[in-house]
Each structure stands twice: as structure tokens, then as C-alpha cells.
Design a protein around this motif. Structure first.
Motif, PDB file in Angstrom:
ATOM      1  N   ASN A 166      -0.196   7.809   1.501  1.00 26.32           N
ATOM      2  CA  ASN A 166      -0.370   9.176   1.011  1.00 26.32           C
ATOM      3  C   ASN A 166      -0.280  10.144   2.180  1.00 26.32           C
ATOM      4  OD1 ASN A 166      -0.786   8.518  -1.776  1.00 26.32           O
ATOM      5  ND2 ASN A 166      -2.805   7.726  -1.192  1.00 26.32           N
ATOM      6  N   GLU A 197       0.841  -1.196   0.000  1.00 29.49           N
ATOM      7  CA  GLU A 197       0.000   0.000   0.000  1.00 29.49           C
ATOM      8  C   GLU A 197       0.878   1.249   0.000  1.00 29.49           C
ATOM      9  OE1 GLU A 197      -3.574   1.987   2.738  1.00 29.49           O
ATOM     10  OE2 GLU A 197      -2.991  -0.110   2.991  1.00 29.49           O
ATOM     11  N   THR A 198       0.507   2.219  -0.805  1.00 26.11           N
ATOM     12  CA  THR A 198       1.214   3.495  -0.831  1.00 26.11           C
ATOM     13  C   THR A 198       0.634   4.412   0.244  1.00 26.11           C
ATOM     14  OG1 THR A 198       1.621   3.307  -3.208  1.00 26.11           O
ATOM     15  CG2 THR A 198       1.817   5.505  -2.231  1.00 26.11           C
TER      16      THR A 198
END
Length: 500
Positions: free
Chosen positions: A100, A97-98
Motif C-alpha cells: 500500500n 502481500e499487497t
């Protein structure tokens, strides 16, 4: 709010207060009536569950019903059994998962060392190479503190002086011997120390010259060796002389602005309860993600408390190599249990169970929330030092003293320690206690540093996270946490094999 359903797939809710028999819970399809009194932090079943049915919490099985259960039943260790057994074969299904999360380019006030590492404290330490000299180490601390009090003008800066006594350094073989040497080495070169006296007896297995060679290219003005058997006369006076030299060096150190990317934080829980996976652990997980986004580093350990949640961590590994290392981390610890004839799932303590944790899977799924959602960028064996920035996994047991020491020895300048039952313990770096519930926070203010229980009382996660970030930065910049104010600090080294 009287109860919470953590994940839409869950077959239980968690009571946020003591609930009485006959009270009701609104499920999606129907209204559930409690069949008995249920304490805060404990689970209530939403659907009938015949014996053998998996019970779901956090969206994952936490065990199976050991008997036929009706909706509204109190689910606890008496009617819920673990699904865990031996080692498993795992398949890598990456779910990276990135995050943010913006980099805020914040700083803290730290001590930049000559080798580039950064400390959050500037202390004077005595590190025995063997337990036989613990008494000498403690006497040196007492005498040197007395000397400073007599000769230091009021209001002048002083350093905290500590002796890290332990039982080992001799009569150990192979793995245990090397683990002891590596942990002690990591203490000596830790950036929270402004000066270190390595105190040896001389005849121990942990031979002083070989140990000093393990330190690499160390600063000889900051690290000095005393071999007590080789001193002609009074080793105490020789030790005091060396402490004076170290003190004169370290007292000159000053805090400077350091990027938060230099922070290395250990993640630990102890005395957990049913609120741990709802309040304190998710808060620390959100902080972990935030710090990783700033370029910083966090470490999750307590491998036996990953059993049941390990695939979540495995699939967050950035590479197949890290995945394989994590598989070994898990299975090696399971084999350690099995080799001693112990079941892998017999983990929750009496305090855990009283607080609402019924199985190891229940505990693990709450425990691992401390590391948020960031990808795993490093995997460490016991007594290894950090190499990779970002989220790391470390091999160590769940024991509070051993695991917290291992986190600090890996290079963490601070440990975040979530707890629902409370503990005064601290290791050789600041050990910040985060309460899972307000009752604990209010009843033990001399143990607890921060209250995550507000999350069940209307405080929004984002709001509490900002306060928590500021608190951690303040501690990194010198604010003392409760274990430091109380003077509660110690080390514990993992032991597996034979003592001679």
C-alpha cells in the motif's frame, strides 16, 4: 536503548552497544543477567537452551545450540551451529502481500538511449573480448585521457573513460565460456555507456564476429570493433581514431526527465555485521518496496546467502513457475557446493563473525531483508538480462565483486551496497555504500555514502527512508558516489569449470 529484540518470537536479543558482564536485560517474564562481556551487534540468550535447541532470531531458527547454554550467555559461532545440509524438497505456500505505497510519479535526470533504455551515466568504455588485450585497453585509456586534457577547453564537459579488464575470453569451455560472452555482451549494450570500443585480439575462443552478432541490432555509431591482430601497423593509433569517433557521438548526449519506473537497482551486501539486518538492510528493503510501487525494478542476488531464508522468498513468488525457478536457483547452488565437497553452510567470513553473524541462517535472514516485502516477479540465471519489472532474483554467488558485476550486467544502472565492516569496492555502475552503524560512517567517510546507523539512535524509519530516496534519485541524476570519486571500479566474472 542498549539492545533490541527483533521479533517477539526470538530467543535472543542483539546488543546495540558493547555490554559488560553483570548488566541486565529485561525480558517479558524476567530479568536476564549477562554472563560475560558481549560486543555490539552480538546476541544474548534469553532462555536456557539445552544442546540441540534451535536459537530463534528474526522469528526463524538461525541454527542450534551446540552445547548447553544458560540465559544471559553470549551466543556466537563457538556455541551455535547451522541446521543447513543438502538440497531440500519445497512446497509452494504463496504469501503475496499487497504494497500500500502510492505512486508519487517522480522523475530523475537520465540518458534516454535510442533503443528506449535509460542510463544514469554517460561514459566511454573499452570492453576487451579477451584478457590478452587488457594492456592495450589500459594504454588507450591513458593516451586518450591525455589527449582530451590537452585539447579540451577548461570547463568543457568530459566523459569518464574506462577499460573493463578481465582474465577470460579464451581457454574456457561450455558454461564458463558462454557466461563470459554474455557478461561482456551485457557490458557493451549497457545504457550507462554512451560509446563502447570492443577490443579483440583475433585468435581467442570469443571470436569477434560471433561476439558482435550476440549484440543484436546495435547502434554502429555507438559501438565499434577493433581486432588488433588484423591492424596493419599500430593498433594504438587505430584505437585512438575509433575512440575519437565514439567520443564525438557520446559528448552530445544530455540528461532529460525520466520516470522512476525506468530505474533498475541491484541489492547487495558485503562485510555484513550484526546490525545489517537491523538498520541498512531493512532501509534498503523499504526503498526496494517503494521503488517497485513506482513501477521500478530491483534485483536480489547472492544465492548462497539466501540459504536458511529461501522459503520466505519462494512463497513470495507470483506464480508456481517462478516458485519452481527459485527452487532450482537454491538447489542448483547447493549442488554446486556439494559437487566440490564443500558444506552448504560454511559461509560467514571472519569479519561477519566478528561483527555478530554466527551462522549462514543468521546471515541470510538479515541479508534477504534488502528486498523488502514485494512479490517476486522474475527469476534470472547468471548473466541473464532483466525482462520483468518489480522484484527479481538473480543467480550469482555471494562474492562481492562477482555478484555486483552480475547485478550490473543484468541491467541495473546502480547497486545499493550495505556494509557493516566497510569496503571501497565498486563495479561498472555506481556502487553506493550504506553503513549499518555510525562508527563506520564516521571513520570511513571516503568509502561510505549513507548512514543507516541512525536507526538505532532515534531516527524514525520513515524519515530516514525519505532522505534515502532523495539521495538515490540524486545519484541516478548524476551525483557521484564514493567509489566513483575514488576511481574504484572493476568487473569480475564467475568461473566454475576447467581452464585449458
Amino acid at each position: 536503548m542498549n539492545y533490541i529484540k527483533i521479533n517477539p518470537a526470538d530467543s535472543v536479543v542483539v546488543c546495540l552497544r558493547d555490554m559488560k558482564k553483570g548488566e541486565t536485560i529485561q525480558n517479558e517474564e524476567n530479568i536476564i543477567t549477562l554472563l560475560q562481556d558481549v560486543p555490539a551487534g552480538h546476541k544474548v540468550l534469553l532462555h536456557d537452551a539445552p544442546a540441540g535447541t534451535d536459537i530463534i532470531k528474526y522469528g526463524y531458527p538461525i541454527g542450534h545450540a551446540s552445547q548447553n547454554l544458560k540465559a544471559g550467555a553470549w551466543v556466537n559461532e563457538h556455541n551455535l551451529k547451522t541446521n543447513l545440509s543438502g538440497t531440500l524438497h519445497y512446497q509452494y505456500n504463496p504469501t503475496i502481500e499487497t504494497l500500500n505505497i502510492p505512486n508519487e510519479h517522480r522523475t530523475f535526470k537520465g540518458y534516454r538511449r535510442a533503443n528506449g533504455e535509460v542510463g544514469t551515466r554517460n561514459e566511454l568504455w573499452i570492453v576487451p573480448t579477451v584478457g590478452c588485450v587488457n594492456g592495450i585497453a589500459e594504454k588507450l585509456v591513458a593516451l586518450f585521457q591525455q589527449e582530451l586534457q590537452q585539447h579540451t577547453p577548461a570547463g568543457s564537459p568530459q566523459l569518464q573513460i574506462r577499460a573493463w579488464h578481465h582474465n577470460y575470453g579464451c581457454s574456457q569451455l561450455s558454461g564458463d565460456h558462454e557466461n563470459t560472452r554474455k557478461v561482456l555482451r551485457n557490458l557493451v549494450i549497457h545504457p550507462n555507456a554512451g560509446g563502447v570500443l570492443v577490443l579483440s585480439l583475433g585468435c581467442e575462443n570469443n571470436q569477434p564476429e560471433a561476439f558482435m552478432n550476440m549484440l543484436g541490432n546495435y547502434n554502429r555509431n555507438r559501438i565499434k570493433l577493433l581486432v588488433t591482430q588484423r591492424v596493419e601497423g599500430d593498433e594504438i593509433q587505430e584505437g585512438l581514431k575509433l575512440l575519437r569517433e565514439l567520443y564525438e557521438q557520446a559528448i552530445q548526449d544530455r540528461r532529460t526527465d525520466v520516470p522512476l519506473s525506468e530505474l533498475r537497482i541491484g541489492l547487495k551486501c558485503g562485510g555484513s555485521d550484526g546490525f545489517s539486518g537491523i538498520t541498512a538492510n531493512p532501509l534498503v528493503g523499504a526503498f526496494s518496496d517503494w521503488l517497485v510501487a513506482q513501477g521500478g525494478t530491483t534485483i536480489l542476488t547472492e544465492v548462497p546467502e539466501m540459504f536458511g531464508a529461501e522459503t520466505i522468498l519462494m512463497n513470495r513468488c507470483l506464480t508456481p513457475q517462478l516458485f519452481n525457478q527459485t527452487v532450482n536457483l537454491i538447489n542448483n547452488f547447493k549442488e554446486y557446493f556439494l559437487a566440490h565437497g564443500e558444506p552448504v553452510g560454511e559461509n560467514p567470513s571472519p569479519g561477519n563473525k566478528a561483527g555478530g553473524i554466527s551462522t549462514l541462517e543468521d546471515k541470510a535472514l538479515g541479508c534477504t531483508q534488502k528486498c523488502g516485502r514485494a512479490p517476486v516477479s522474475g527469476v534470472l540465471e547468471y548473466a541473464d538480462r532483466l525482462q520483468a519489472r518489480g522484484l527479481n532474483l538473480l543467480s550469482a554467488p555471494g562474492n562481492d565483486l562477482v555478484a555486483a558485476t552480475a547485478l550490473a550486467a543484468a541491467g541495473c544502472q546502480m547497486v545499493l551496497f550495505t556494509t557493516g565492516r566497510g569496503t571501497p569496492f565498486g563495479t561498472f555502475v555506481p556502487t553506493m555504500k550504506i553503513a549499518t552503524n555510525s562508527r563506520l560512517f564516521n571513520s570511513k567517510p571516503h568509502w561510505i555514502d549513507f548512514n543507516a546507523g541512525e536507526l538505532t539512535e532515534g531516527t524514525a524509519m520513515n524519515s530516514l527512508l525519505r532522505r534515502f530516496i532523495n539521495f538515490v534519485v540524486d545519484v541516478a541524476s548524476g551525483r557521484l558516489v564514493q567509489n566513483e570519486q575514488n576511481g574504484y571500479a572493476e568487473i569480475a566474472i564467475f568461473k566454475n569449470g576447467v581452464t585449458l
